[in-house]
Design a protein around this motif. Sequence first.
Motif, PDB file in Angstrom:
ATOM      1  N   PRO A 191       0.943  -1.136   0.109  1.00 16.65           N
ATOM      2  CA  PRO A 191      -0.014   0.129   0.054  1.00 16.65           C
ATOM      3  C   PRO A 191       0.846   1.244   0.115  1.00 16.65           C
ATOM      4  O   PRO A 191       2.287   1.160   0.312  1.00 16.65           O
ATOM      5  CB  PRO A 191      -1.054  -0.274   1.357  1.00 16.65           C
ATOM      6  N   GLY A 192       0.216   2.343  -0.254  1.00 22.49           N
ATOM      7  CA  GLY A 192       0.782   3.648  -0.341  1.00 22.49           C
ATOM      8  C   GLY A 192       0.496   4.571  -1.407  1.00 22.49           C
ATOM      9  O   GLY A 192       0.214   5.433  -1.180  1.00 22.49           O
ATOM     10  N   HIS A 193       0.769   4.011  -2.688  1.00 19.46           N
ATOM     11  CA  HIS A 193       0.231   4.810  -3.801  1.00 19.46           C
ATOM     12  C   HIS A 193      -1.261   4.868  -4.006  1.00 19.46           C
ATOM     13  O   HIS A 193      -1.899   5.969  -4.152  1.00 19.46           O
ATOM     14  CB  HIS A 193       0.799   3.784  -5.174  1.00 19.46           C
ATOM     15  N   THR A 194      -1.960   3.949  -3.429  1.00 18.06           N
ATOM     16  CA  THR A 194      -3.523   4.121  -2.960  1.00 18.06           C
ATOM     17  C   THR A 194      -3.320   3.144  -1.815  1.00 18.06           C
ATOM     18  O   THR A 194      -2.539   2.468  -1.343  1.00 18.06           O
ATOM     19  CB  THR A 194      -4.455   3.338  -4.166  1.00 18.06           C
ATOM     20  N   PRO A 195      -4.371   3.137  -1.079  1.00 11.80           N
ATOM     21  CA  PRO A 195      -4.434   2.469   0.379  1.00 11.80           C
ATOM     22  C   PRO A 195      -4.431   0.966  -0.105  1.00 11.80           C
ATOM     23  O   PRO A 195      -4.031   0.343   1.045  1.00 11.80           O
ATOM     24  CB  PRO A 195      -6.140   3.114   0.830  1.00 11.80           C
ATOM     25  N   GLY A 196      -4.679   0.372  -1.044  1.00 12.33           N
ATOM     26  CA  GLY A 196      -4.728  -1.100  -1.248  1.00 12.33           C
ATOM     27  C   GLY A 196      -3.708  -1.325  -2.249  1.00 12.33           C
ATOM     28  O   GLY A 196      -4.248  -2.274  -3.082  1.00 12.33           O
ATOM     29  N   HIS A 197      -2.966  -0.531  -2.609  1.00  7.12           N
ATOM     30  CA  HIS A 197      -1.891  -1.127  -3.699  1.00  7.12           C
ATOM     31  C   HIS A 197      -0.985  -2.496  -3.323  1.00  7.12           C
ATOM     32  O   HIS A 197      -1.224  -2.758  -2.270  1.00  7.12           O
ATOM     33  CB  HIS A 197      -1.103   0.014  -4.002  1.00  7.12           C
ATOM     34  N   GLN A 198      -1.238  -3.232  -4.647  1.00 10.24           N
ATOM     35  CA  GLN A 198      -0.478  -4.516  -4.511  1.00 10.24           C
ATOM     36  C   GLN A 198       0.377  -4.578  -5.531  1.00 10.24           C
ATOM     37  O   GLN A 198       0.202  -4.409  -6.623  1.00 10.24           O
ATOM     38  CB  GLN A 198      -1.714  -5.494  -4.376  1.00 10.24           C
TER      39      GLN A 198
END
Length: 289
Positions: A204-211
């Motif tokens: 996460p980071g770029h969006t709350p649930g990036h994978q």
Amino acid sequence: MKTATKLLCYPLTLAAVVISVLLLPSMASAQPVAKPKIRMYLFNNGEINGLDASEFNFKKEEVKSTDFIVTSELIVHPKGILLWESGSVPDAKLPADGSPYKEGVSIVTKSLASQMAAIGYSYKDVKYFAMSHLHSDHSGNANSLVHAKWIVQKADRDMMFAGKAQRVMDASLFSELKNADTILLNNEDYDVFGDGSVRIISAPGHTPGHQVLLVNLADTGPVLLAGDLYHLPEEIATGRTPTFEFDPATSAVSRAKVQALVKKTGAKMWIGHDKATHAGLNFSPKFYE
Ligand SMILES: [Zn+2]
């Protein structure tokens, strides 16, 4: 001469067959369990050109290029097919005559469906669907995957259906997924086929649930599909994140986690939008095994 060679070869061949048949059971039991045969196809879903370096917290002269490629991957596993990412523009928007489609800074020449059809697959064949994150340049054809099992982090899914506008998000592109059969992850990693060969890694980071996705190929070795963990390769050394990063501090933690994984596994890391990385790669109908 020919006859002599044949006569000489025949008993030898027969002997080889007999020996290998005799040896087979013991050899099989002595060998480790075979890795599943996985094939990975890479699709070109167009380009995003002429972005401003300042959007990524760089000066123009600090980066080689801000022209992006848009990619997706089809992973064919004996237990089913996973589609990773889905392009930036719905196939239906592309002109029927095959001419390029332009929308803002995006340009798309080939539909995702046509690239899949060229190797004998359709959206209906996809059993699992996952995107690195909710942004529109990854969810172009998400609505065509509504029949598949959707693997998503809860934090991204919550944002997708919160009814609130977000930058780089187009809720109309994935609206159908709301009722899809969903594997909901809580900032956790996920072994898609249960054999360790294809793993979703929470980043996460770029969006709350990036994978991101780690694919363990028998011949090629492990490949880490990094999504938008980075956009420009210059982000790796500098630690910078785009201006539209959801949570830069969390991104730093995720980047450290993924870099450690890359080091441990020896995986090749493919940054989803990096043209230089993809210039050296084989696109479908070629594949990686
Ligand atoms: Zn992107």
